[in-house]
Each structure stands twice: as C-alpha cells, then as structure tokens.
Design a protein around this motif. Sequence first.
Motif, PDB file in Angstrom:
ATOM      1  N   GLY A  52      19.331   6.781   0.616  1.00 15.02           N
ATOM      2  CA  GLY A  52      18.929   6.286  -0.693  1.00 15.02           C
ATOM      3  C   GLY A  52      17.434   6.106  -0.796  1.00 15.02           C
ATOM      4  N   GLY A  53      17.020   5.425  -1.840  1.00 15.58           N
ATOM      5  CA  GLY A  53      15.600   5.227  -2.078  1.00 15.58           C
ATOM      6  C   GLY A  53      15.331   3.900  -2.759  1.00 15.58           C
ATOM      7  N   ALA A  54      14.121   3.372  -2.518  1.00 17.34           N
ATOM      8  CA  ALA A  54      13.665   2.139  -3.155  1.00 17.34           C
ATOM      9  C   ALA A  54      12.305   2.397  -3.776  1.00 17.34           C
ATOM     10  CB  ALA A  54      13.579   1.002  -2.147  1.00 17.34           C
ATOM     11  N   VAL A  55      12.168   2.091  -5.069  1.00 17.49           N
ATOM     12  CA  VAL A  55      10.901   2.300  -5.782  1.00 17.49           C
ATOM     13  C   VAL A  55      10.510   0.991  -6.465  1.00 17.49           C
ATOM     14  CG1 VAL A  55       9.644   3.713  -7.444  1.00 17.49           C
ATOM     15  CG2 VAL A  55      11.570   4.700  -6.186  1.00 17.49           C
ATOM     16  N   PRO A  56       9.819   0.101  -5.741  1.00 15.44           N
ATOM     17  CA  PRO A  56       9.360  -1.137  -6.370  1.00 15.44           C
ATOM     18  C   PRO A  56       8.167  -0.856  -7.275  1.00 15.44           C
ATOM     19  CG  PRO A  56       8.606  -1.024  -4.093  1.00 15.44           C
ATOM     20  CD  PRO A  56       9.471   0.193  -4.315  1.00 15.44           C
ATOM     21  N   THR A  57       8.150  -1.477  -8.432  1.00 18.92           N
ATOM     22  CA  THR A  57       7.025  -1.280  -9.358  1.00 18.92           C
ATOM     23  C   THR A  57       6.290  -2.607  -9.555  1.00 18.92           C
ATOM     24  OG1 THR A  57       8.625  -1.465 -11.181  1.00 18.92           O
ATOM     25  CG2 THR A  57       7.966   0.748 -10.507  1.00 18.92           C
ATOM     26  N   ASP A  58       6.616  -3.340 -10.622  1.00 18.41           N
ATOM     27  CA  ASP A  58       5.879  -4.565 -10.913  1.00 18.41           C
ATOM     28  C   ASP A  58       6.401  -5.775 -10.152  1.00 18.41           C
ATOM     29  OD1 ASP A  58       8.242  -4.399 -12.337  1.00 18.41           O
ATOM     30  OD2 ASP A  58       7.484  -5.493 -14.080  1.00 18.41           O
ATOM     31  N   LYS A  59       7.522  -5.639  -9.455  1.00 16.19           N
ATOM     32  CA  LYS A  59       8.036  -6.751  -8.654  1.00 16.19           C
ATOM     33  C   LYS A  59       8.720  -6.214  -7.405  1.00 16.19           C
ATOM     34  CE  LYS A  59      12.322  -7.072 -11.381  1.00 16.19           C
ATOM     35  NZ  LYS A  59      13.160  -7.980 -12.207  1.00 16.19           N
ATOM     36  N   PRO A  60       8.806  -7.033  -6.354  1.00 18.42           N
ATOM     37  CA  PRO A  60       9.441  -6.590  -5.105  1.00 18.42           C
ATOM     38  C   PRO A  60      10.932  -6.320  -5.307  1.00 18.42           C
ATOM     39  CG  PRO A  60       8.108  -8.569  -4.759  1.00 18.42           C
ATOM     40  CD  PRO A  60       8.244  -8.395  -6.242  1.00 18.42           C
ATOM     41  N   LEU A  61      11.474  -5.502  -4.414  1.00 16.96           N
ATOM     42  CA  LEU A  61      12.909  -5.222  -4.399  1.00 16.96           C
ATOM     43  C   LEU A  61      13.485  -5.658  -3.059  1.00 16.96           C
ATOM     44  CD1 LEU A  61      12.957  -1.601  -5.901  1.00 16.96           C
ATOM     45  CD2 LEU A  61      13.599  -3.717  -7.075  1.00 16.96           C
ATOM     46  N   LYS A  62      14.555  -6.415  -3.110  1.00 16.38           N
ATOM     47  CA  LYS A  62      15.213  -6.877  -1.894  1.00 16.38           C
ATOM     48  C   LYS A  62      16.416  -5.982  -1.590  1.00 16.38           C
ATOM     49  CE  LYS A  62      17.510 -10.886   0.201  1.00 16.38           C
ATOM     50  NZ  LYS A  62      17.946 -12.293   0.008  1.00 16.38           N
ATOM     51  N   LEU A  63      16.543  -5.571  -0.342  1.00 13.85           N
ATOM     52  CA  LEU A  63      17.684  -4.760   0.081  1.00 13.85           C
ATOM     53  C   LEU A  63      18.904  -5.661   0.205  1.00 13.85           C
ATOM     54  CD1 LEU A  63      18.707  -1.968   1.004  1.00 13.85           C
ATOM     55  CD2 LEU A  63      18.075  -2.625   3.341  1.00 13.85           C
ATOM     56  N   GLU A  64      19.852  -5.454  -0.686  1.00 17.83           N
ATOM     57  CA  GLU A  64      21.053  -6.291  -0.724  1.00 17.83           C
ATOM     58  C   GLU A  64      22.229  -5.565  -0.093  1.00 17.83           C
ATOM     59  OE1 GLU A  64      20.184  -8.575  -4.935  1.00 17.83           O
ATOM     60  OE2 GLU A  64      20.821  -6.490  -4.974  1.00 17.83           O
ATOM     61  N   GLU A 114      16.532 -10.071   6.099  1.00 16.96           N
ATOM     62  CA  GLU A 114      15.878  -9.847   4.809  1.00 16.96           C
ATOM     63  C   GLU A 114      14.885  -8.693   4.897  1.00 16.96           C
ATOM     64  OE1 GLU A 114      14.689 -12.968   1.620  1.00 16.96           O
ATOM     65  OE2 GLU A 114      12.873 -12.612   2.790  1.00 16.96           O
ATOM     66  N   VAL A 115      15.091  -7.687   4.045  1.00 19.55           N
ATOM     67  CA  VAL A 115      14.184  -6.543   3.941  1.00 19.55           C
ATOM     68  C   VAL A 115      13.746  -6.456   2.484  1.00 19.55           C
ATOM     69  CG1 VAL A 115      13.909  -4.056   4.233  1.00 19.55           C
ATOM     70  CG2 VAL A 115      15.369  -5.335   5.820  1.00 19.55           C
ATOM     71  N   VAL A 116      12.424  -6.522   2.258  1.00 24.88           N
ATOM     72  CA  VAL A 116      11.883  -6.539   0.895  1.00 24.88           C
ATOM     73  C   VAL A 116      10.833  -5.436   0.772  1.00 24.88           C
ATOM     74  CG1 VAL A 116      10.681  -7.889  -0.868  1.00 24.88           C
ATOM     75  CG2 VAL A 116      12.290  -9.019   0.691  1.00 24.88           C
ATOM     76  N   PHE A 117      10.915  -4.680  -0.311  1.00 25.68           N
ATOM     77  CA  PHE A 117      10.005  -3.565  -0.563  1.00 25.68           C
ATOM     78  C   PHE A 117       9.011  -3.932  -1.668  1.00 25.68           C
ATOM     79  CE2 PHE A 117      14.151  -1.858   0.687  1.00 25.68           C
ATOM     80  CZ  PHE A 117      13.797  -1.115   1.813  1.00 25.68           C
ATOM     81  N   LYS A 118       7.725  -3.602  -1.442  1.00 30.49           N
ATOM     82  CA  LYS A 118       6.684  -3.863  -2.429  1.00 30.49           C
ATOM     83  C   LYS A 118       5.777  -2.644  -2.521  1.00 30.49           C
ATOM     84  CE  LYS A 118       6.494  -8.607  -0.619  1.00 30.49           C
ATOM     85  NZ  LYS A 118       5.621  -9.595   0.070  1.00 30.49           N
ATOM     86  N   SER A 119       5.210  -2.417  -3.710  1.00 30.62           N
ATOM     87  CA  SER A 119       4.204  -1.372  -3.900  1.00 30.62           C
ATOM     88  C   SER A 119       2.832  -2.013  -4.028  1.00 30.62           C
ATOM     89  CB  SER A 119       4.502  -0.547  -5.158  1.00 30.62           C
ATOM     90  OG  SER A 119       5.652   0.250  -4.985  1.00 30.62           O
ATOM     91  N   SER A 120       1.815  -1.350  -3.475  1.00 27.69           N
ATOM     92  CA  SER A 120       0.452  -1.865  -3.593  1.00 27.69           C
ATOM     93  C   SER A 120      -0.068  -1.709  -5.018  1.00 27.69           C
ATOM     94  CB  SER A 120      -0.470  -1.130  -2.616  1.00 27.69           C
ATOM     95  OG  SER A 120      -0.040  -1.328  -1.286  1.00 27.69           O
TER      96      SER A 120
END
Length: 280
Positions: A52-64, A114-120
């Motif tokens: 799969g894929g994770a694309v965080p934009t204006d807020k972080p995404l947590k892997l649930e 807890e795994v959280v994805f963020k974009s710079s």
Amino acid sequence: MSTHFRSYYATNPRDFKAYDTQRLREDFLLTPIMENGTIQLNYLHYDRFIAGGAVPTDKPLKLETIDPLKAGYFLERRELGIINIGGTGTVSVDGTDYELGYREALYVGRGNKEVVFKSSDAAKPAHFYLNSTPAHHAYPTKKITEADAEVVELGALETANHRVIRKLIVNSVVEVCQLQMGMTQLKTGSVWNTMPAHTHDRRMEVYLYFELPEDQAACHFLGEPTETRHLWLKNEEAAISPPWSIHAGSGTTNYTFIWGMAGENLDYGDMDKCAITDLK
C-alpha cells in the motif's frame, strides 16, 4: 478514517486461464496506491502480504490496524518495509523520527506500536510505499539509503534490459524475518525487466512501477510460463505475482520499479528460470 483497505484472494492457476481483461485487473492490479491524505492498503491472501501507500499532506497519518489482522495494533505480529518515492518526509516509530528522502527506505520491526507518516512540504508530499508481512521475531528498526544498498547491474542495451538492482531491505543489508524489498532502475534505452523471466514457487512478489511519465505505461506479464497474460500499468500502480507466476514487464519508456517478496526463504537467487523461447 484515513486508512482504507481491500482484500485480494488467492487464485488457482487453472482458473486464471479463463480470466478476461476485467477479471485480471480486478484480481491482480493494485490501484490506487497513492492518494493524498490517506493510507491505502491491500491485504493479499498470498503469504498474508500487505502492499500500500501513505501520502500525508497537511496533517500526519497514523498507521492503524485493519480488521483482517485481528490485532491490537498494526505491527503486533508484523514487520514493515517503507520506501519513499515522493517528497521528503518523516516516519515516526514509537516516538523516534526517521527522515526519508527520495528512494530511501526504512525497515520497521515487529512490536512497534505507533507508526506516523509526515511530509516536510504538503505541496510536495512524501509518497511512502509500504510492504508488510507476518513476523516471528522483533528486529531493530533501521534506515537504509541507496548508498547502503547491495547493488547489482544486469542486462545490456542490445537486449533492451540494461538495469541496476538496488537491494534495500534484504537479509544481507538488514535483519528481517521474511520481507524483502528493493528497486530496479532501467537505463535509458532499455525497457525490459526481469527478462529472462522466472518463477519461484516458494515466494510471491509484488511490483510497483514508478518514474513513468503521465503519457507512458508499463506492460506487466504474469501467469504460468506457458499461459502468460498481461496488465497495462500507469505510474505508481502495482501488480500481484502469485508464486506460480512469472513477473516481468516492458515499458513504453525506461522506468523504475519496486519489488517486494515474502514466503518460504530469504534466498534472493532462489528462482526457476524460464527460457525466453519457452514462453507462451
């Protein structure tokens, strides 16, 4: 909910012979993988592999966690491989941050809660490509850059398959249970990957194609060596390769793809080669 998932059931190769284009795409094409502001997961009934894929934009995404896992958290009984194919981003693993640039990887071991994805930069978000498999042991989390990779150069321009393989998440680079991931980059003028083709009945595989311009495509070949079929893929789409299937492709231009494997062993070279002249 920012996490979405789909399930794909295993296919009998005898039934596969009768599939039309629509059925092939329903059962073997993974899309969408990258959707802004979401985590897209595909749970495969081949070695319980998740792509799969994770694309965080204006807020972080947590892997649930997702329902098929029947787990309190995603990595309760799993390991995770991440390769960033977008803008710079950060993966936070139980409070420790790992910055990933373009084509950098991170291995995350079993038991991290807890795994959280963020974009710079939300305008140029990270595109985190995810592969996950069941794990029997907890190994340390580790970042892997292209400089850390085990590199192999194969093929030739004369046969249109000159390519560079970078093994990123493999047991010769990082301790893993069963997941293996890496990238293969086709040189300018070359379009064929994994040719001559092969199968490995001990392991399944998923290919994600990227660095494909919007007006170009890749043709992915799958099926038993004497019953091959094909799928046309666009940028950042992926194809499932069952253990009984070849996995090869050709593009309308050069490109890069990420391969992810899981199964019975960690021997990258364990394959049953198929002569080009025997393919049908």
